[in-house]
Design an enzyme around this catalytic site. Structure first.
Site, mmCIF file in Angstrom:
data_model
loop_
_atom_site.group_PDB
_atom_site.id
_atom_site.type_symbol
_atom_site.label_atom_id
_atom_site.label_comp_id
_atom_site.label_asym_id
_atom_site.label_seq_id
_atom_site.Cartn_x
_atom_site.Cartn_y
_atom_site.Cartn_z
ATOM 1 N N GLU A 98 48.100 45.577 41.782
ATOM 2 C CA GLU A 98 48.026 44.266 41.133
ATOM 3 C C GLU A 98 49.148 43.344 41.611
ATOM 4 O O GLU A 98 48.953 42.153 41.781
ATOM 5 C CB GLU A 98 48.075 44.415 39.601
ATOM 6 C CG GLU A 98 46.879 45.132 39.024
ATOM 7 C CD GLU A 98 45.542 44.459 39.358
ATOM 8 O OE1 GLU A 98 45.529 43.268 39.687
ATOM 9 O OE2 GLU A 98 44.503 45.156 39.311
ATOM 10 N N GLY A 136 54.617 38.303 52.851
ATOM 11 C CA GLY A 136 54.871 37.063 52.107
ATOM 12 C C GLY A 136 55.185 37.292 50.629
ATOM 13 O O GLY A 136 55.085 38.402 50.127
ATOM 14 N N TYR A 137 55.585 36.196 49.970
ATOM 15 C CA TYR A 137 55.953 36.234 48.545
ATOM 16 C C TYR A 137 56.862 37.440 48.270
ATOM 17 O O TYR A 137 56.540 38.341 47.485
ATOM 18 C CB TYR A 137 54.702 36.294 47.657
ATOM 19 C CG TYR A 137 53.796 35.101 47.822
ATOM 20 C CD1 TYR A 137 54.105 33.880 47.208
ATOM 21 C CD2 TYR A 137 52.658 35.174 48.606
ATOM 22 C CE1 TYR A 137 53.283 32.777 47.373
ATOM 23 C CE2 TYR A 137 51.839 34.073 48.779
ATOM 24 C CZ TYR A 137 52.149 32.891 48.158
ATOM 25 O OH TYR A 137 51.333 31.798 48.325
ATOM 26 N N TYR A 142 49.053 37.970 33.938
ATOM 27 C CA TYR A 142 47.964 38.564 34.720
ATOM 28 C C TYR A 142 48.231 40.063 34.968
ATOM 29 O O TYR A 142 47.394 40.919 34.690
ATOM 30 C CB TYR A 142 47.796 37.831 36.061
ATOM 31 C CG TYR A 142 46.944 38.629 37.011
ATOM 32 C CD1 TYR A 142 45.561 38.623 36.892
ATOM 33 C CD2 TYR A 142 47.528 39.453 37.984
ATOM 34 C CE1 TYR A 142 44.768 39.400 37.708
ATOM 35 C CE2 TYR A 142 46.747 40.239 38.813
ATOM 36 C CZ TYR A 142 45.369 40.203 38.670
ATOM 37 O OH TYR A 142 44.601 40.998 39.469
ATOM 38 N N ASP A 187 42.469 35.275 35.991
ATOM 39 C CA ASP A 187 42.972 34.900 37.326
ATOM 40 C C ASP A 187 42.100 33.749 37.849
ATOM 41 O O ASP A 187 41.259 33.226 37.111
ATOM 42 C CB ASP A 187 42.970 36.105 38.283
ATOM 43 C CG ASP A 187 41.578 36.517 38.711
ATOM 44 O OD1 ASP A 187 40.596 36.035 38.113
ATOM 45 O OD2 ASP A 187 41.462 37.302 39.667
ATOM 46 N N CYS A 246 24.865 31.087 31.397
ATOM 47 C CA CYS A 246 25.657 30.089 32.127
ATOM 48 C C CYS A 246 25.155 28.672 31.851
ATOM 49 O O CYS A 246 24.048 28.304 32.236
ATOM 50 C CB CYS A 246 25.590 30.401 33.627
ATOM 51 S SG CYS A 246 26.503 29.218 34.620
HETATM 52 FE FE1 SF4 Z 1 28.324 31.283 38.523
HETATM 53 FE FE2 SF4 Z 1 25.775 30.691 39.096
HETATM 54 FE FE3 SF4 Z 1 26.400 32.885 37.705
HETATM 55 FE FE4 SF4 Z 1 26.672 30.494 36.604
HETATM 56 S S1 SF4 Z 1 24.766 31.449 37.260
HETATM 57 S S2 SF4 Z 1 28.124 32.173 36.501
HETATM 58 S S3 SF4 Z 1 27.331 29.299 38.366
HETATM 59 S S4 SF4 Z 1 26.955 32.453 39.857
#
Ligand code: SF4
Length: 332
Positions: free
Chosen positions: A10, A54-55, A93, A111, A179
């Site tokens: 991580e 890096g970092y 995180y 994240d 979604c």
């Molecule tokens: Fe992402 Fe498309 Fe899934 Fe929505 S439907 S969470 S925009 S991949």
């Protein structure tokens, strides 16, 4: 699962793609198979393994944190999120990822991938610490208390592989029915893109200061950018200053040495995460007596063959390549 290995992965994955992490992770574990072996090493050895990755504060903090775990927790990674969060370099995180994956604690990870995924699911732009708090309040409701590590990893993978920044693969997305962006045809509107600011540019000058076939290097202060790595004496060009003047001033300020016979070798360019730098390299000698501070622990006279023993920033390695190309022309 070994909490040490999870924690290391991580730490390495912060700001870094998996493909870049793999060789460093393997090399590190070969050298340091246990947390105890990390705690027992010195910073130079650890930074050498981290060189080019890096970092570097990640490496220094991880080393310090492992020593604290050995001193205060008998070498066992604490499974208490508050104790673990107090270790150097452990932020929200890392704490959430290690606690959930290694110890099964139901703490949601946030994240960049999760932020983007959630911005689309919720059709809400989510930025800053306030946005993260808002996100966690949702994720705490959704996280599976029996498999919090799997839930967190699934969310990060979903964001990384399916709900990608530019071309989200909605037809195969397992959370499509939840979604809002997909349902309302606004996938391309979330998250809102922030205009990228151009990286600032800097100019710096370094000196290959020679003495009896060797040249001088010095260790950067631990608290500085690239802290703990080795470098050539030199520094940033001031307004109105010539390269030659800058070289003399910086070397004098840093080492007390008076630069003589400076000869321009060439310039290299390198881009770090937050600025670009052009480094002008000079071959030179010094005059006068050797000041005491050149002999202290954070400076060394080395040959070009000894370069691999020390950890240098990428920009300095480019200067060494330049030097190698000039080898025949540099005075000995
Ligand atoms: Fe992402 Fe498309 Fe899934 Fe929505 S439907 S969470 S925009 S991949």
């Amino acid at each position: 699962m070994d909490p040490y290995r999870i924690w290391l992965s991580e730490v390495m994955l912060q700001q870094t793609q998996v493909q870049s992490v793999i060789p460093y992770y393997s090399r590190w574990l070969k050298k340091f198979p246990t947390l105890m072996s990390v705690a027992a090493t010195n910073e130079d050895t650890a930074l050498k393994l981290w060189e080019g990755f890096g970092y570097y504060s990640r490496c220094r903090n991880f080393l310090r944190a492992c020593r604290i775990v050995v001193d205060q927790y008998g070498g066992r990674v604490p499974d208490d999120p508050i104790m673990f969060r107090m270790l150097p370099g452990v932020g929200d995180y890392t704490a959430a990822a290690v606690m959930s994956i290694a110890f099964g604690r139901a703490i949601p990870v946030v994240d960049g991938n999760v932020r983007r995924l959630m911005a689309r699911i919720l059709t809400r732009d989510i930025w800053g610490s306030k946005g993260d708090r808002y996100l966690r309040s949702w994720l705490r409701e959704w996280i599976d208390p029996r498999r919090p590590g799997d839930f967190n990893q699934a969310m990060m993978e979903l964001g990384s592989l399916v709900c990608r920044p530019r071309d989200p693969n909605c037809p195969v997305c397992p959370v499509r029915s939840h979604c809002r962006a997909y349902a309302t045809g606004r996938v391309g509107s979330f998250p809102k893109r922030k205009a990228r600011r151009a990286l600032p540019s800097r100019e710096a000058v370094v000196g290959i200061i020679r003495r009896r076939g060797k040249f001088l290097i010095q260790r950067r202060p631990p608290e500085a950018f690239l802290g703990g790595l080795w470098e050539l004496p030199g520094g940033k060009l001031e307004d109105g200053e010539s390269r030659d003047q800058c070289l003399r001033r910086e070397v004098k300020e840093e080492t007390g040495l008076e630069v003589r016979d400076a000869r321009y070798l060439g310039s290299i360019q390198h881009t770090y995460s937050h600025f670009r730098v052009t480094i002008h390299a000079f071959d030179c000698r010094y005059g006068g007596a050797m000041p005491r501070r050149v002999r202290v622990d954070n400076r060394r006279w080395i040959t070009i063959k000894q370069v691999p023993r020390y950890a240098f920033p990428r920009g300095t390695h480019k200067v060494f390549d330049l030097v190698a190309n000039h080898r025949g022309r540099i005075r000995r």
